[in-house]
Write a protein that holds these residues in place. Structure first.
Motif, PDB file in Angstrom:
ATOM      1  N   THR A 240      30.146  34.475  31.815  1.00  0.00           N
ATOM      2  CA  THR A 240      30.455  35.162  33.074  1.00  0.00           C
ATOM      3  C   THR A 240      30.107  34.297  34.293  1.00  0.00           C
ATOM      4  O   THR A 240      30.469  34.636  35.411  1.00  0.00           O
ATOM      5  N   ASP A 244      37.130  30.469  36.106  1.00  0.00           N
ATOM      6  CA  ASP A 244      38.427  30.524  35.429  1.00  0.00           C
ATOM      7  C   ASP A 244      38.334  30.740  33.933  1.00  0.00           C
ATOM      8  O   ASP A 244      38.913  29.988  33.145  1.00  0.00           O
ATOM      9  N   ASP A 246      39.017  33.512  30.948  1.00  0.00           N
ATOM     10  CA  ASP A 246      39.537  34.838  30.611  1.00  0.00           C
ATOM     11  C   ASP A 246      38.444  35.692  29.975  1.00  0.00           C
ATOM     12  O   ASP A 246      38.288  36.870  30.289  1.00  0.00           O
ATOM     13  N   GLU A 249      36.146  36.946  32.643  1.00  0.00           N
ATOM     14  CA  GLU A 249      36.744  38.070  33.382  1.00  0.00           C
ATOM     15  C   GLU A 249      36.691  39.351  32.565  1.00  0.00           C
ATOM     16  O   GLU A 249      36.424  40.435  33.087  1.00  0.00           O
ATOM     17  N   ASP A 253      34.917  42.855  33.632  1.00  0.00           N
ATOM     18  CA  ASP A 253      35.558  44.170  33.576  1.00  0.00           C
ATOM     19  C   ASP A 253      34.648  45.161  32.862  1.00  0.00           C
ATOM     20  O   ASP A 253      34.479  46.305  33.285  1.00  0.00           O
TER      21      ASP A 253
END
Lengths: 283, 86
Positions: A240, A244, A246, A249, A253
């Motif tokens: 985290t 950049d 995934d 991210e 979330d």
């Protein structure tokens, strides 16, 4: 990375204890613990992440603080060092601390009373305590989950992992402090890691819906199979805190959903590029 | 869609096989733990109560849990042997 300062409530609230568990090894417990703890700290919550894997500690490596370990959890329990001496402050995010496991001791040295004392002391000065559980269902794993208020059940979309997670869910409901003292049960969250929507579409991999249906606990999200996870652990950075990524991210979330916010579920579908859109693509 | 379904039903995907196997094993393993946990101590307690009135030994008492769908049946069997006869 920007730190969202969260206005701390004035009333002194005890830290929430969150265990990251799975039963099966190698599914991403430590990656998840590190990513989640760093994510909570970035969101402004004072967070400590504790490694419970006595004898096989790895959280220090994933967090990139392996050379700063002097005292560990067992030293604190046995009075050979203070809690403040053992806590390692993260150099990237204020608010984030690591409590490493002992590498040399026997795992039976982890006493439930000792851990209970350490956790209740930490609860007074932190917002979240993340407990990184060892694999298996032996003493280390049981100790890691015992004091939990909430649990992240880390599962790969693969049969042995799902079955082991189911056993762990059974234990969260029966072998924890909350179960023994008839308190409201441990809140369980399903985290599916190493998810590959392309293989799911082909029918080669269990879908998130399948896993969710079988385990029947609240679904926090998926982490896509991603090169950035290995790259992050190679360099000792929680995913985290990398740019950049995934996977990073996806973890953010989940952190936000965990904190009660609405976030659309991402990384669950194959990136869309239909036949028509390819034909009529304008760019 | 029908056309696709036709192909799917012919060769089920490995994921759907996995799901089916998991559903079976998981539901099987979920109901087990309630049985062995308390049965031995329940049997011991019942034995003690019965022994207040009748002398019996451990193997004259049988305790088992049976399941029929959603219904659980606790079966208790105490055989009283003739005195003197073993």
């Amino acid at each position: 990375m920007i730190e969202d300062r969260v206005t701390r409530k004035e009333e002194q609230k005890l830290a929430k204890v969150v265990v990251v568990t799975s039963g099966k090894g190698g599914v991403g417990k430590t990656t998840t613990s590190a990513a989640f703890a760093a994510g909570l700290a970035v969101r402004g919550y004072k967070t400590v992440v504790i490694d419970f894997d006595v004898g096989l500690r790895n959280l220090d490596l994933i967090m990139g603080c392996e050379r700063r370990v002097v005292y560990d959890l067992l030293n604190v329990i046995h009075g050979e060092g203070s809690l403040n001496q053992a806590l390692i402050k993260d150099k990237r995010v204020s608010n984030l601390f690591i409590l490493p496991a002992s590498q040399t001791r026997d795992k039976d040295a982890l006493s439930m009373e000792g851990v209970g004392e350490v956790i209740s002391t930490l609860q007074e000065s932190f917002d979240y305590i993340i407990c990184d559980s060892p694999a298996g269902i032996e003493k280390g794993a049981m100790t890691a989950m015992y004091f939990a208020d909430e649990a992240l059940v880390v599962t790969n979309p693969e049969i042995s992992s799902v079955r082991d997670s189911d056993r762990i869910i059974g234990m969260l409901a029966s072998k924890t402090r909350r179960a023994e003292q008839n308190l409201p049960p441990v809140k369980e969250h399903l985290v599916i890691t190493r998810y590959d929507p392309i293989r799911v579409n082909k029918g080669d991999m269990l879908s998130a819906d399948d896993v969710h249906e079988i385990l029947a606990i609240s679904f926090l999200g998926v982490v896509p199979e991603s090169k950035s996870v290995l790259a992050a652990s190679n360099s000792g950075i929680p995913v985290t805190l990398t740019d950049d990524s995934d996977a990073g991210e996806a973890y953010f979330d989940m952190v936000d959903r965990f904190l009660g916010q609405d976030r659309p579920f991402r990384f669950m579908d194959v990136p869309k590029r239909s036949f028509l859109s390819r034909l009529f693509r304008t760019q | 869609m029908k056309f696709l379904d036709f192909f799917r039903s012919k060769r089920p995907s490995s994921a759907s096989i996995a799901k089916e196997r998991l559903q079976i094993i998981v539901s099987h393993e979920r109901r087990r733990p309630s049985t062995p946990d308390f049965l031995p101590s329940l049997q011991k307690d019942i034995l003690e109560v019965v022994r207040k009135y009748i002398q019996i030994n451990e193997n004259q008492i049988k305790l088992s849990v049976d399941r029929n769908g959603d219904c659980e049946v606790l079966e208790l069997n105490i055989s009283l042997s003739d005195p003197g006869k073993k």
